[in-house]
Write a protein that holds these residues in place. Structure first.
Motif, PDB file in Angstrom:
ATOM      1  N   GLN A   1       0.811  -1.202   0.000  1.00 18.38           N
ATOM      2  CA  GLN A   1       0.000   0.000   0.000  1.00 18.38           C
ATOM      3  C   GLN A   1       0.856   1.268   0.000  1.00 18.38           C
ATOM      4  N   LEU A   2       1.986   1.178   0.655  1.00 21.31           N
ATOM      5  CA  LEU A   2       2.768   2.398   0.802  1.00 21.31           C
ATOM      6  C   LEU A   2       3.906   2.492  -0.202  1.00 21.31           C
ATOM      7  N   GLU A   3       4.529   1.379  -0.469  1.00 22.79           N
ATOM      8  CA  GLU A   3       5.731   1.424  -1.285  1.00 22.79           C
ATOM      9  C   GLU A   3       5.477   0.996  -2.726  1.00 22.79           C
ATOM     10  N   GLU A   4       4.764  -0.066  -2.916  1.00 25.25           N
ATOM     11  CA  GLU A   4       4.614  -0.656  -4.247  1.00 25.25           C
ATOM     12  C   GLU A   4       3.309  -0.290  -4.946  1.00 25.25           C
ATOM     13  N   HIS A   5       2.534   0.580  -4.329  1.00 20.79           N
ATOM     14  CA  HIS A   5       1.206   0.859  -4.906  1.00 20.79           C
ATOM     15  C   HIS A   5       1.329   1.470  -6.286  1.00 20.79           C
ATOM     16  N   ASP A   6       2.203   2.409  -6.458  1.00 18.93           N
ATOM     17  CA  ASP A   6       2.342   3.072  -7.757  1.00 18.93           C
ATOM     18  C   ASP A   6       3.212   2.282  -8.729  1.00 18.93           C
ATOM     19  N   LYS A   7       3.925   1.297  -8.209  1.00 18.34           N
ATOM     20  CA  LYS A   7       4.810   0.523  -9.052  1.00 18.34           C
ATOM     21  C   LYS A   7       4.180  -0.784  -9.551  1.00 18.34           C
ATOM     22  N   LEU A   8       3.055  -1.133  -8.979  1.00 17.83           N
ATOM     23  CA  LEU A   8       2.419  -2.396  -9.390  1.00 17.83           C
ATOM     24  C   LEU A   8       1.925  -2.307 -10.837  1.00 17.83           C
ATOM     25  N   PRO A   9       2.225  -3.292 -11.622  1.00 16.67           N
ATOM     26  CA  PRO A   9       1.635  -3.315 -12.978  1.00 16.67           C
ATOM     27  C   PRO A   9       0.130  -3.507 -12.873  1.00 16.67           C
ATOM     28  N   PRO A  10      -0.644  -2.988 -13.839  1.00 17.26           N
ATOM     29  CA  PRO A  10      -2.114  -3.079 -13.748  1.00 17.26           C
ATOM     30  C   PRO A  10      -2.625  -4.508 -13.522  1.00 17.26           C
ATOM     31  N   PRO A  11      -2.107  -5.533 -14.183  1.00 12.87           N
ATOM     32  CA  PRO A  11      -2.662  -6.864 -13.913  1.00 12.87           C
ATOM     33  C   PRO A  11      -2.431  -7.335 -12.484  1.00 12.87           C
TER      34      PRO A  11
END
Length: 1168
Positions: free
Chosen positions: A253-263
């Motif tokens: 939620q804090l670190e990888e939220h913007d880095k997660l690929p859409p799928p």
């Protein structure tokens, strides 16, 4: 067993010494050829001797147990006979020399030879370019042939030692084979050692194993003495898992939220791991080992999210994937992990589809698919072995699309699987449904093949749809079904005939066409096309044409129809089919048929094309009459009802009747309008007109029956309606069933004629004939006419109208006569009436006079025939009566018969009166009928020049008709008072008057009833009275008044000339009362009826010729002035029997030369 020497060893060299050579006695040449081989031969003998010594004992005997080596292989491959080589070389040389001669002859001649100096001899060599070129060609050819023959010579010389050379070749080949065995054995040993490397097993540690089995431990193996961690309790485990879950939530939620690929947005956290699920692709479990957000994720597990797919990874794959994914997570993070696993999954899907395709190719799609891996893509060529469209390949390609927009207008998407379809080499841009969760290559193939099957069927449907045969008139059935789910249910249905349809389907697995009804040849034909979508419609039309031809042959034969070849050229046929719609140039086919009893120039043709089917009636000329090669004469369309798709029994019968109707209409129109052109004739024909009525003008029917007589047919209204009523057998000839079957079929017509004045036809019988009816209420005649096929009925109608006109005119003549002629039966076939039953004056004291019946036969083509009863006084002029009835004054027949009956009765009485006088030698009487209104009576008495001729002819006096009797005006004795005939007639007849007659000094006039009879009785009695007396001597006369000898000879010649035509008539031309009767035996000869003087004159003029007996019976001779009426006996039959005028073959009635002949057994001879 005897010891075998060296020369006795068996070998395979027992051949002719010079079998491949030429032989001969050239010893020098032989020695020269043997010299190079002398050394080789010595070595060869040494080798053979050494090999023999190896198997023999010192005494030269072979050991019994020694193995004899195998014979060496004799080399025969590639060896040709020398004679074949020389023959081929001779043939080659001959052909080269022939080519050289031809080539030299074709070369240009030198200029000086062309100018006439070719024969001039000179010692200077010809150096012209033409001669140099010829010499060069000649030299090159001779050099080439010389080199070839030199080589042949060398080969021939070498062939003298063929036996030794053959042995050398065999030994060399044998040695080479033995030498090859050494490297081959060495190579086999090397390969065996290499293959044994896989069979090596490490040696077991037997010492350690024995110590462990004895003591249970090994003191020399190291032990690190690690302490096992204490086991976790349940509470610690749950707390540890919750901490890991909390750490995963915090990091994602804090670190990888913007880095997660859409799928990867769709994930779940549980049991200390995070599970990312990409729907339809995979699920991956990841976890962390530190709470630090900078630490990497660690791979836990991987699962596919599609089927069919492996449930679990194998240990080797798991190990490989763990290492690979952990490295990617360390370097690229979750984005790199998704990208790698996504591409891995897509590759696995392609592999799964490839596996399914291989399995399909072994099952229902066997021998239909060709599967090929194209790097990462999968190519499937379907319908690989279909029979049609061999050059048009169809396939699908399953590959990975990068997801990037080629134009760069949209954001890139994740890569995905896509299917490309190439139909017959052309890519089709359509959306092919492709399930990402449930992979099925069969569904993809079924969808693609369904589209392809629909394309093929729709292409054929498009060729037919909109064509006139399926849209105009009686539409033919055409149905396309490509909207069901299963491609095997797709079909195209096209009507063939009636309820029979042609159903075309495509096998979705093999791609071949299937037709129903099943026809093997046409299935093969349709499946052999290069492009069925474009060419299939033509083949289907061909199939329909052949099917219709087979039905026409099978069903038409039982109805009298036969299928024949086309009698005209293709250009003429094209002019027929394209005559109606020139804009439509559809390809057509024609079926030619003929009915069994048609004339050879008529055909019924059915044209079949997409523009519609049409029946045509075609007329052609015979092959012999065709000069330019064009046989087409006329054609016309038939009614549209015959273009329907039903070939039933009624169809064939209707086609036959309709064709005959058109043929009849064509022939009648040509008869009515001579010189009409075919295009004008087609405009006048309406095949749809019902009933088939043809209006005809009366002037066209009657033809040349016009002029002054045209006024007599003013009773006929225009037009005359001619209606075709079909065809039927002519049953009028015979009623027997056998003859009815052999009778020809005739066309039946009905003609309706309206009259202008119905009062004129009040006395007509409504049924004039069985084929002619008259309606007195409407004033309409109905004629039923029959004619053969192709024969116009208009001339027959004209004949019937003329017969009707003649009938009307004759009835008018009967009406004028009044009650003296009574009609008994009036039809167009015959008219029967009677006359002579009444008299104008009271004749109660006279014997009853019987009526005479007359029958007019109107059925003869030559003319009207007159038939009289036997005994009728008018029989003597029956031929004259036929001439009258066939003339323009035929209506006066009844008037003539009634007026002349008393006269002819008087002639009968003269016959009876003068027969006795002739028998007694008192004289004879001759009656000549010059015409119907001129008669001559010649009395001949015994003696020299004792004869008189009296002319009887009608004369109108004070509006009344009278018969004048007297000498002809040209008679030189007319005013001779010394003539004994003049004196007795003047005294007894010419100067007196009686009942019905009156004397006129030189003649007399009598009324046409009893008066003429009384007058002729008086004349006969006067001449008979003169015959009883001797001829009076004439008083002396002046010399100039006496007739000279020359005048007497002229008078004799006149008598002979008047008698001779009658005597010279042929026997067959003499009129008889009954045809075919012969003269009775014992009847007097005809010459005996003449006086001796006349017999002598007659014999001098002509040879004797027998005269036929006219009546063949004996007649009782009554008194001249009384007694009963004579009755005919013998071969004449009973009184009242009708007698027709005799005719020769081809003779028109009334034209006989013996018309008016009287009875031959009477004393009176009647001449005409």
């Amino acid at each position: 067993m005897e010891a075998r020497a060296h020369g006795a060893l068996p070998n395979n060299y027992d051949r002719e010494r010079f079998i491949n050579g030429v032989g001969g006695d050239d010893k020098a040449l032989k020695r020269k050829l043997e010299e190079p081989l002398s050394d080789i031969t010595k070595e060869l003998d040494t080798v053979i001797a050494q090999s023999d010594v190896a198997v023999a004992d010192p005494k030269g005997q072979l050991c019994p147990d020694a193995d004899v080596p195998d014979e060496m292989e004799h080399i025969t491959d590639g060896i040709l006979p020398l004679n074949l080589l020389l023959i081929r070389l001779a043939e080659f040389s001959h052909s080269k020399l022939e080519e050289l001669v031809t080539m030299l002859a074709s070369k240009p001649v030198p200029q000086h030879a062309v100018n006439g100096n070719g024969s001039h001899s000179t010692l200077v060599e010809d150096a012209s370019p033409e001669s140099q070129e010829k010499k060069r060609l000649l030299l090159n050819t001779i050099q080439d042939l010389h080199s070839r023959w030199v080589k042949a010579l060398v080969i021939t010389e070498w062939a003298r030692n063929a036996e030794k050379v053959g042995k050398l070749i065999d030994i060399r080949t044998h040695l080479f084979k033995k030498l090859e065995l050494y490297p081959q054995v060495l190579n086999d040993f090397i390969n065996l050692k290499r293959d044994m490397a896989w069979a090596k097993v490490p040696s077991p540690d037997l010492k350690t194993a024995l110590h462990i089995l004895t003591h249970g431990e090994v003191t020399w193996m190291p032990d690190f003495n690690f302490l096992d961690p204490p086991p976790l309790t349940t509470e610690e485990t749950l707390r540890w898992i919750n901490d890991m879950n909390l750490a995963l939530h915090a990091r994602l939620q804090l670190e990888e939220h913007d880095k997660l690929p859409p799928p990867f947005k769709n994930y779940t956290i549980d049991s200390g791991r995070v599970t990312f699920r990409v729907r339809g692709e995979f699920e991956v479990d990841l976890s962390i080992s530190e709470e630090d957000f900078s630490e990497q994720f660690w791979f836990i597990n991987f699962r596919f999210d599609f089927s069919p797919a492996p449930a679990e990874l194998t240990p080797a794959v798991r190990y490989w994937m763990t290492e690979k994914v952990n490295n990617i997570l360390k370097t690229e993070g979750l984005g790199g992990c998704y990208k790698y696993l996504h591409e891995f999954t897509l590759t696995q899907k392609i592999a799964e589809l490839h596996r399914q395709a291989i399995a399909l190719n072994k099952g229902r799609w066997a021998n239909s698919l060709r599967v090929e891996k194209l790097n990462r893509n999968l190519g499937i060529h379907y319908w690989a072995n279909r029979l049609h469209s061999q050059n048009l390949k169809s396939w699908i390609i399953i590959g990975v699309h990068s997801g990037e927009d080629p134009q760069g207008l949209e954001e890139p998407k994740p890569s995905y699987l896509m299917v490309q379809w190439f139909r017959e080499g052309v890519e089709q841009f359509i959306d092919i449904p492709f399930s990402q969760e449930k992979l099925s290559i069969e569904e993809i193939l079924e969808f693609v093949t369904a589209k392809h099957v629909g394309y093929l069927l729709f292409s054929l449907f498009r060729k037919f749809d909109g064509k006139p045969r399926f849209t105009q008139g009686k539409k033919a059935r055409l149905e396309l079904n490509v909207w069901t789910q299963k491609p095997e249910d797709y079909y195209l249905s096209m009507q063939l005939l009636d309820d029979e349809d042609l159903k075309i389907q495509v096998n979705p697995w093999m791609g071949d066409f299937i037709t129903t009804p099943s026809t093997g040849p046409w299935n093969r034909t349709l499946n052999s096309l290069g492009n069925p979508a474009e060419e299939g419609s033509k083949e289907l039309e061909n199939f329909r044409y052949i099917y219709i031809i087979s039905v026409l042959k099978a069903q038409g034969k039982s109805h009298g129809w036969s299928v024949v070849r086309s009698p005209i050229s293709q250009d003429e046929l094209r002019s027929i089919v394209h005559s109606e719609s020139a804009s439509s140039r559809e390809t057509f086919q024609a079926a030619w048929t003929r009915f069994v009893d048609w004339d050879p120039q008529w055909y019924a043709m059915r044209s079949m094309s997409l523009a519609g089917d049409q029946w045509w009636l075609v007329e052609v000329t015979s092959q012999r009459q065709s000069i330019s090669g064009n046989r087409l004469v006329f054609f016309t369309k038939m009614a549209p009802c015959f273009s329907e798709e039903r070939l039933t029994d009624g169809f064939f019968n209707g086609l036959r009747d309709h064709s005959r109707r058109l043929i009849a209409e064509i022939t009648n129109l040509r008869e009515l309008y001579p010189g009409i052109t075919p295009s004008q004739l087609r405009k006048l024909i309406d095949p749809t007109r019902q009933p088939p009525v043809l209006p005809v003008k009366a002037s066209k029917i009657l033809g040349d029956f016009g002029g002054a007589d045209a006024q007599s047919i003013a009773w006929l209204k225009d037009p005359v309606w001619l209606i075709y009523r079909g065809s039927a057998c002519d049953t009028r000839v015979s009623d027997s069933p056998q003859q009815k079957r052999t009778q020809p079929v005739l066309d039946v017509f009905e003609a309706y004629l309206d009259v202008t004045d119905r009062r004129r036809f009040q006395t007509l019988n409504p049924r004039l004939d069985r084929d002619i009816l008259y309606n007195p209420y409407t004033g309409r005649f109905m004629f039923r006419l029959r004619a053969k096929m192709g024969v116009p009925v208009v001339p027959l109608l004209g004949i019937r109208v003329r017969q009707l006109q003649r009938l009307l005119d004759f009835l008018e003549g009967l009406r004028r006569v009044g009650d003296q002629a009574v009609p008994e039966r009036v039809t167009l076939r015959e008219i029967v009436f009677s006359y002579g039953a009444t008299r104008k004056r009271d004749s109660t004291n006279q014997p009853k006079v019987r009526p005479w019946r007359v029958r007019l036969d109107l059925t003869k083509e030559e003319g009207v025939g007159v038939v009289l009863e036997k005994g009728n006084p008018h029989l003597r002029v029956i031929n004259r009566l036929e001439d009258l009835v066939n003339s323009q004054k035929f209506y006066s027949l009844a008037t003539y018969l009634t007026l002349s009956l008393p006269l002819f009765r008087a002639f009968e009485q003269l016959e009876n009166a003068w027969q006795t006088a002739q028998e007694n030698g008192r004289g004879s009487c001759f009656i000549l009928h010059l015409s119907l209104d001129k008669h001559t009576i010649r009395f001949v008495l015994p003696g020299h020049q004792r004869q008189i001729s009296l002319l009887i002819q009608p004369h109108e006096k004070e509006g009344k008709l009278v018969w004048e009797v007297g000498r002809p005006r040209h008679d030189p004795e007319l005013l001779n008072e010394n003539c004994e005939f003049n004196r007795v007639l003047k005294e007894r007849v010419w100067t007196i008057s009686g009942s019905g007659f009156k004397g006129l000094v030189t003649g007399a006039a009598a009324e046409p009833d009893e008066g003429i009879e009384r007058l002729l009785v008086l004349i006969s009695d006067a001449v008979l009275h003169l015959s009883t007396s001797q001829p009076a001597t004439a008083p002396p006369q002046p010399p100039q008044a006496q007739p000279s000898q020359q005048v007497q000879q002229v008078q004799q010649q006149q008598v002979v000339s008047q008698l001779q035509p009658q005597a010279q008539q042929p026997r067959s031309a003499m009129p008889h009362a009954s045809v075919g009767q012969q003269q009775p035996h014992g009847a007097p000869a005809p010459m005996a009826r003449f006086p001796p003087q006349q017999q002598q004159i007659f014999q001098q003029q002509r040879p004797p010729q027998p005269q036929p007996n006219m009546h063949g019976g004996q007649i009782s001779q009554p008194n001249m002035h009384g007694g009963p009426k004579p009755q005919l006996q013998g071969q004449h039959g009973q009184p009242g029997q009708m007698v027709a005028a005799p005719q020769q073959q081809g003779q028109r009635p009334g034209t006989g030369t013996a018309a008016g002949m009287g009875r031959s057994n009477a004393p009176l001879v009647v001449l005409d």
